[in-house]
Design a protein around this motif. Structure first.
Motif, PDB file in Angstrom:
ATOM      1  N   LYS A 228       8.821  11.038  -8.596  1.00 34.44           N
ATOM      2  CA  LYS A 228       8.937  10.551  -9.861  1.00 34.44           C
ATOM      3  C   LYS A 228       8.220   9.372 -10.262  1.00 34.44           C
ATOM      4  CE  LYS A 228      13.290   8.873 -11.994  1.00 34.44           C
ATOM      5  NZ  LYS A 228      12.689   7.463 -12.465  1.00 34.44           N
ATOM      6  N   ALA A 229       7.725   8.582  -9.427  1.00 32.72           N
ATOM      7  CA  ALA A 229       6.817   7.254  -9.919  1.00 32.72           C
ATOM      8  C   ALA A 229       5.664   7.917 -10.383  1.00 32.72           C
ATOM      9  CB  ALA A 229       6.678   6.649  -8.572  1.00 32.72           C
ATOM     10  N   TYR A 230       4.853   9.091  -9.794  1.00 26.10           N
ATOM     11  CA  TYR A 230       3.652   9.577 -10.254  1.00 26.10           C
ATOM     12  C   TYR A 230       3.797  10.364 -11.655  1.00 26.10           C
ATOM     13  CZ  TYR A 230       0.700   8.525  -6.657  1.00 26.10           C
ATOM     14  OH  TYR A 230      -0.198   7.735  -5.801  1.00 26.10           O
ATOM     15  N   ARG A 231       5.021  10.967 -11.971  1.00 24.60           N
ATOM     16  CA  ARG A 231       5.461  11.566 -13.011  1.00 24.60           C
ATOM     17  C   ARG A 231       5.381  10.329 -14.328  1.00 24.60           C
ATOM     18  NH1 ARG A 231       4.424  16.888 -13.548  1.00 24.60           N
ATOM     19  NH2 ARG A 231       4.961  17.760 -11.611  1.00 24.60           N
ATOM     20  N   GLU A 232       5.943   9.129 -13.830  1.00 22.96           N
ATOM     21  CA  GLU A 232       5.927   8.195 -14.707  1.00 22.96           C
ATOM     22  C   GLU A 232       4.768   7.487 -15.352  1.00 22.96           C
ATOM     23  OE1 GLU A 232       8.779   5.628 -12.725  1.00 22.96           O
ATOM     24  OE2 GLU A 232      10.660   6.700 -13.517  1.00 22.96           O
ATOM     25  N   VAL A 233       3.797   7.772 -14.172  1.00 21.34           N
ATOM     26  CA  VAL A 233       2.320   7.014 -14.546  1.00 21.34           C
ATOM     27  C   VAL A 233       1.256   7.883 -14.910  1.00 21.34           C
ATOM     28  CG1 VAL A 233       2.877   4.948 -12.983  1.00 21.34           C
ATOM     29  CG2 VAL A 233       1.431   6.879 -12.258  1.00 21.34           C
ATOM     30  N   ASP A 234       1.797   9.186 -15.039  1.00 22.39           N
ATOM     31  CA  ASP A 234       0.578  10.338 -15.128  1.00 22.39           C
ATOM     32  C   ASP A 234       0.426  10.321 -16.752  1.00 22.39           C
ATOM     33  OD1 ASP A 234      -0.706  12.435 -14.564  1.00 22.39           O
ATOM     34  OD2 ASP A 234       0.856  14.002 -15.270  1.00 22.39           O
TER      35      ASP A 234
ATOM     36  N   ARG B 107       0.708  -1.170   0.227  1.00 25.12           N
ATOM     37  CA  ARG B 107       0.027   0.050   0.050  1.00 25.12           C
ATOM     38  C   ARG B 107       0.767   1.300   0.049  1.00 25.12           C
ATOM     39  NH1 ARG B 107      -5.555   0.824   3.479  1.00 25.12           N
ATOM     40  NH2 ARG B 107      -7.046   2.168   1.668  1.00 25.12           N
ATOM     41  N   ASN B 108       1.802   1.328  -1.152  1.00 21.19           N
ATOM     42  CA  ASN B 108       2.553   2.464  -1.156  1.00 21.19           C
ATOM     43  C   ASN B 108       2.532   2.969  -2.624  1.00 21.19           C
ATOM     44  OD1 ASN B 108       3.739   2.906   1.224  1.00 21.19           O
ATOM     45  ND2 ASN B 108       4.990   0.990   0.982  1.00 21.19           N
ATOM     46  N   GLU B 109       3.254   3.958  -3.196  1.00 16.74           N
ATOM     47  CA  GLU B 109       3.151   4.744  -4.339  1.00 16.74           C
ATOM     48  C   GLU B 109       3.230   3.707  -5.387  1.00 16.74           C
ATOM     49  OE1 GLU B 109       7.468   5.117  -3.221  1.00 16.74           O
ATOM     50  OE2 GLU B 109       5.694   5.111  -2.371  1.00 16.74           O
ATOM     51  N   PRO B 110       2.592   4.251  -6.596  1.00 21.25           N
ATOM     52  CA  PRO B 110       2.848   3.213  -7.864  1.00 21.25           C
ATOM     53  C   PRO B 110       4.285   2.721  -8.087  1.00 21.25           C
ATOM     54  CG  PRO B 110       1.475   5.159  -8.403  1.00 21.25           C
ATOM     55  CD  PRO B 110       1.899   5.225  -7.004  1.00 21.25           C
ATOM     56  N   GLY B 111       4.399   1.655  -8.586  1.00 22.76           N
ATOM     57  CA  GLY B 111       5.649   0.934  -8.901  1.00 22.76           C
ATOM     58  C   GLY B 111       6.309   0.226  -7.768  1.00 22.76           C
ATOM     59  N   THR B 112       5.767   0.336  -6.784  1.00 23.80           N
ATOM     60  CA  THR B 112       6.187  -0.466  -5.471  1.00 23.80           C
ATOM     61  C   THR B 112       5.589  -1.898  -5.135  1.00 23.80           C
ATOM     62  OG1 THR B 112       4.618   0.790  -3.979  1.00 23.80           O
ATOM     63  CG2 THR B 112       6.878   1.427  -4.385  1.00 23.80           C
TER      64      THR B 112
END
Length: 309
Positions: free
Chosen positions: A301-307, A256-261
């Motif tokens: 950075k993870a959010y930029r990658e999935v935006d 339950r963490n940010e995208p990509g984890t």
């Protein structure tokens, strides 16, 4: 226990916990050291207070300013109703100054009582009282989304009776919200890891109830984290229930963490949501896997990658 510990322990389900007691907005904040000013996200990503490490010990105003500098143009606050009226007004003032939109907050919630599924008169009257109180908060924050949790199931009562009870109460909630253009969103919470006793736990169940109520004021909160654990098959499930989905929250699993984890392909899921025309709130209902500034940078950075583009 702070919000991050609640999320890690799975005690709040889809609701993002922020404790307002003991936290005051600063009139002259010591501004957080921002990262390089970032362009706005394309998707309406909406953090809650204290998600990011930068939030530890910072005022609400500082967190909102940091969020804006980081590219967020929306925010949500699950426990907004636990703040004072003056705090709510001040949060709204800061968000107006920054040009940010406010998303969901919780109107009524119980993780112990049979609220919607039962017939206890006193409990149901209290639920409706809290629903009425949430109308004024929504107006104050200029939002139409109120997240109401449907409580636990009653193992002594046949399932169809519970469904009928819940639908009846949802119709009463709709009667309160409809004149004000407000929308109750109800969240399914997984039984497999976090909340084995909750009444509402699958998207088809929520969809059936929304269809039975037949009101624009009762919709589904689709929390990707919970749906992935309970049901999987994210995109087809979302597509089938699409006309009754009013709000989206995300968090990867496991952890339950940010995208990509975790295991979810958020790049595909979020692009699919964007392609379907959704431009609403996408709540960040999770923790941050890393520590300190570096952890926040990695999450951004993870959010930029999935935006979505």
């Amino acid at each position: 226990m702070n919000r991050k510990e609640f999320l890690r322990n799975g005690m709040l389900g889809g609701a993002a916990l922020t404790l307002f007691s003991g936290r005051a907005l600063s009139n002259e904040p010591e501004h957080l050291e921002p990262f390089d000013a970032m362009a706005p996200f394309n998707m309406k990503f909406s953090p809650d207070f204290d998600i990011f490490n930068q939030g530890d010990g910072a005022s609400f105003e500082e967190q909102l300013e940091w969020g804006y500098d980081s590219g967020f143009r929306a925010w949500e606050s699950t426990w907004l109703s636990r703040s004072t009226v003056s705090e709510q007004k001040e949060i709204k003032r800061v968000m107006d100054r920054l040009g940010m939109d406010f998303g969901q907050f919780v109107g009524t919630m119980s993780f112990k009582e049979v609220t919607f599924a039962g017939k206890d008169k006193a409990i149901r009257e209290r639920v409706l009282r809290e629903v009425r109180e949430s109308v004024e908060i929504a107006k104050r924050m200029d939002t139409k989304y109120i997240h109401n949790v449907l409580g636990v199931a009653d193992p002594k009562l046949p399932w169809d009776f519970q469904m009928a009870n819940a639908i009846e109460l949802l119709k009463q909630v709709a009667e309160i919200y409809e004149p004000h253009g407000l929308v109750m969103v109800m969240e399914t919470m997984n039984h497999k890891i976090n909340h084995p006793g909750m009444f509402l736990h699958e998207i088809p169940q929520a969809y059936a109830m929304a269809k039975a109520v037949q009101s624009p004021s009762v919709k589904i909160l689709f929390d990707v984290y919970h749906v992935q654990i309970q049901e999987g098959n994210l995109i087809p499930t979302m597509d089938y229930a699409w006309d009754e989905i009013g709000y989206i929250q995300i968090g990867d699993t496991p952890g339950r963490n940010e995208p990509g984890t975790g295991e979810i392909n958020f790049k595909n899921v979020l692009q699919h949501i964007q392609d379907k025309g959704y431009r609403g709130f996408v709540g960040l209902e999770h923790g941050i896997s890393g520590n300190g500034e570096e952890g926040d940078k990695a999450a951004l950075k993870a959010y930029r990658e999935v935006d979505p583009k």
